[in-house]
Design a protein around this motif. Structure first.
Motif, PDB file in Angstrom:
ATOM      1  N   GLN A 159      69.992  40.879  44.338  1.00 27.20           N
ATOM      2  CA  GLN A 159      69.142  39.710  44.151  1.00 27.20           C
ATOM      3  C   GLN A 159      67.692  40.170  44.176  1.00 27.20           C
ATOM      4  N   THR A 160      66.892  39.643  43.269  1.00 30.36           N
ATOM      5  CA  THR A 160      65.487  40.009  43.212  1.00 30.36           C
ATOM      6  C   THR A 160      64.676  39.024  44.039  1.00 30.36           C
ATOM      7  N   HIS A 161      63.970  39.528  45.038  1.00 31.29           N
ATOM      8  CA  HIS A 161      63.100  38.705  45.883  1.00 31.29           C
ATOM      9  C   HIS A 161      61.662  38.898  45.413  1.00 31.29           C
ATOM     10  N   ASN A 162      60.975  37.797  45.155  1.00 31.34           N
ATOM     11  CA  ASN A 162      59.617  37.825  44.644  1.00 31.34           C
ATOM     12  C   ASN A 162      58.694  36.981  45.506  1.00 31.34           C
ATOM     13  N   VAL A 163      57.423  37.367  45.520  1.00 30.90           N
ATOM     14  CA  VAL A 163      56.375  36.513  46.070  1.00 30.90           C
ATOM     15  C   VAL A 163      55.756  35.816  44.870  1.00 30.90           C
ATOM     16  N   PHE A 164      55.738  34.487  44.897  1.00 26.64           N
ATOM     17  CA  PHE A 164      55.161  33.713  43.802  1.00 26.64           C
ATOM     18  C   PHE A 164      53.838  33.118  44.257  1.00 26.64           C
ATOM     19  N   PHE A 165      52.786  33.417  43.517  1.00 24.30           N
ATOM     20  CA  PHE A 165      51.454  32.904  43.817  1.00 24.30           C
ATOM     21  C   PHE A 165      51.120  31.776  42.846  1.00 24.30           C
ATOM     22  N   MET A 166      50.591  30.689  43.356  1.00 26.86           N
ATOM     23  CA  MET A 166      50.078  29.604  42.527  1.00 26.86           C
ATOM     24  C   MET A 166      48.583  29.498  42.807  1.00 26.86           C
ATOM     25  N   VAL A 167      47.780  29.911  41.827  1.00 31.42           N
ATOM     26  CA  VAL A 167      46.326  29.893  41.959  1.00 31.42           C
ATOM     27  C   VAL A 167      45.799  28.623  41.308  1.00 31.42           C
ATOM     28  N   LYS A 168      45.014  27.869  42.052  1.00 36.44           N
ATOM     29  CA  LYS A 168      44.355  26.692  41.497  1.00 36.44           C
ATOM     30  C   LYS A 168      42.912  27.077  41.204  1.00 36.44           C
ATOM     31  N   THR A 169      42.432  26.652  40.031  1.00 36.11           N
ATOM     32  CA  THR A 169      41.077  27.003  39.621  1.00 36.11           C
ATOM     33  C   THR A 169      40.142  25.809  39.766  1.00 36.11           C
ATOM     34  N   GLN A 170      38.854  26.090  39.758  1.00 37.18           N
ATOM     35  CA  GLN A 170      37.845  25.030  39.846  1.00 37.18           C
ATOM     36  C   GLN A 170      37.884  24.131  38.617  1.00 37.18           C
ATOM     37  N   GLU A 171      38.429  24.657  37.526  1.00 32.58           N
ATOM     38  CA  GLU A 171      38.528  23.888  36.285  1.00 32.58           C
ATOM     39  C   GLU A 171      39.775  23.015  36.231  1.00 32.58           C
ATOM     40  N   GLY A 172      40.590  23.042  37.294  1.00 33.61           N
ATOM     41  CA  GLY A 172      41.785  22.213  37.356  1.00 33.61           C
ATOM     42  C   GLY A 172      43.052  22.868  36.819  1.00 33.61           C
ATOM     43  N   ARG A 173      43.003  24.112  36.447  1.00 32.26           N
ATOM     44  CA  ARG A 173      44.179  24.843  35.956  1.00 32.26           C
ATOM     45  C   ARG A 173      44.980  25.390  37.128  1.00 32.26           C
ATOM     46  N   GLU A 174      46.274  25.597  36.877  1.00 37.03           N
ATOM     47  CA  GLU A 174      47.139  26.292  37.832  1.00 37.03           C
ATOM     48  C   GLU A 174      47.675  27.527  37.136  1.00 37.03           C
ATOM     49  N   ILE A 175      47.452  28.685  37.746  1.00 40.03           N
ATOM     50  CA  ILE A 175      47.877  29.955  37.174  1.00 40.03           C
ATOM     51  C   ILE A 175      48.935  30.551  38.090  1.00 40.03           C
ATOM     52  N   GLY A 176      50.130  30.797  37.544  1.00 42.03           N
ATOM     53  CA  GLY A 176      51.222  31.393  38.317  1.00 42.03           C
ATOM     54  C   GLY A 176      51.245  32.899  38.148  1.00 42.03           C
ATOM     55  N   VAL A 224      38.903  33.433  32.197  1.00 44.24           N
ATOM     56  CA  VAL A 224      37.613  32.740  32.207  1.00 44.24           C
ATOM     57  C   VAL A 224      37.511  31.691  33.310  1.00 44.24           C
ATOM     58  N   TYR A 225      38.561  31.561  34.130  1.00 47.74           N
ATOM     59  CA  TYR A 225      38.592  30.504  35.145  1.00 47.74           C
ATOM     60  C   TYR A 225      38.043  30.993  36.480  1.00 47.74           C
ATOM     61  N   ASN A 226      37.618  30.051  37.311  1.00 49.74           N
ATOM     62  CA  ASN A 226      37.047  30.351  38.626  1.00 49.74           C
ATOM     63  C   ASN A 226      38.003  29.924  39.731  1.00 49.74           C
ATOM     64  N   TYR A 227      38.187  30.805  40.691  1.00 48.73           N
ATOM     65  CA  TYR A 227      39.120  30.604  41.806  1.00 48.73           C
ATOM     66  C   TYR A 227      38.706  29.432  42.687  1.00 48.73           C
ATOM     67  N   ALA A 228      39.712  28.610  43.072  1.00 48.27           N
ATOM     68  CA  ALA A 228      39.475  27.524  44.029  1.00 48.27           C
ATOM     69  C   ALA A 228      40.372  27.686  45.256  1.00 48.27           C
ATOM     70  N   SER A 229      41.701  27.863  45.054  1.00 46.94           N
ATOM     71  CA  SER A 229      42.628  28.016  46.179  1.00 46.94           C
ATOM     72  C   SER A 229      43.886  28.736  45.704  1.00 46.94           C
ATOM     73  N   ILE A 230      44.717  29.131  46.686  1.00 47.50           N
ATOM     74  CA  ILE A 230      45.953  29.840  46.359  1.00 47.50           C
ATOM     75  C   ILE A 230      47.040  29.464  47.360  1.00 47.50           C
ATOM     76  N   GLU A 231      48.273  29.411  46.880  1.00 53.03           N
ATOM     77  CA  GLU A 231      49.453  29.220  47.720  1.00 53.03           C
ATOM     78  C   GLU A 231      50.449  30.321  47.373  1.00 53.03           C
ATOM     79  N   ALA A 232      51.277  30.702  48.333  1.00 53.95           N
ATOM     80  CA  ALA A 232      52.284  31.732  48.087  1.00 53.95           C
ATOM     81  C   ALA A 232      53.622  31.272  48.644  1.00 53.95           C
ATOM     82  N   SER A 233      54.696  31.653  47.959  1.00 57.50           N
ATOM     83  CA  SER A 233      56.051  31.330  48.418  1.00 57.50           C
ATOM     84  C   SER A 233      56.991  32.442  47.981  1.00 57.50           C
ATOM     85  N   ILE A 234      58.191  32.434  48.549  1.00 52.92           N
ATOM     86  CA  ILE A 234      59.228  33.409  48.201  1.00 52.92           C
ATOM     87  C   ILE A 234      60.214  32.729  47.267  1.00 52.92           C
TER      88      ILE A 234
END
Length: 106
Positions: free
Chosen positions: A51-68, A93-103
């Motif tokens: 089984q492949t175990h991954n850390v998944f990051f969800m980055v929210k940008t100041q422009e309202g985008r979510e980058i996985g 081209v996006y600016n960092y606002a916040s980040i969440e991480a999960s497995i």
């Protein structure tokens, strides 16, 4: 079943992830460096398995985008301990606002 046959058993690992520090990196690309901790709360050593175990990051940008972004966990982790890792995530081209991480497990 022959005596040389080895029957592997599935082990459920109690992995947790936490973001420790985020640093913006300016240069040729607009990116962030994420320092994170992967904790093994289980009683067995974590070994990368079928089984492949991954850390998944969800980055929210100041422009309202979510980058996985995800990163596979290749390292062994002893029971009731953790490892500290670092990952660079390109935001283009996006600016960092916040980040969440999960497995997540594939």
């Amino acid at each position: 079943m022959s005596p040389t046959h080895h029957d592997t058993q599935s082990v459920d690992f109690e992995l947790e992830v936490g973001v420790l520090h985020v640093r913006e990196v300016q240069g040729e690309t607009n990116s962030i460096k994420v320092e994170y901790e992967v904790m093994n709360r289980g009683g067995d050593i974590f070994l990368p398995s079928a089984q492949t175990h991954n850390v998944f990051f969800m980055v929210k940008t100041q422009e309202g985008r979510e980058i996985g972004h995800y990163e596979r966990i290749y390292r062994k982790i002893a029971p009731n301990s953790s490892i500290i890792l670092e990952e660079t995530i390109n935001l283009s081209v996006y600016n960092y606002a916040s980040i969440e991480a999960s497995i997540f497990v594939e």
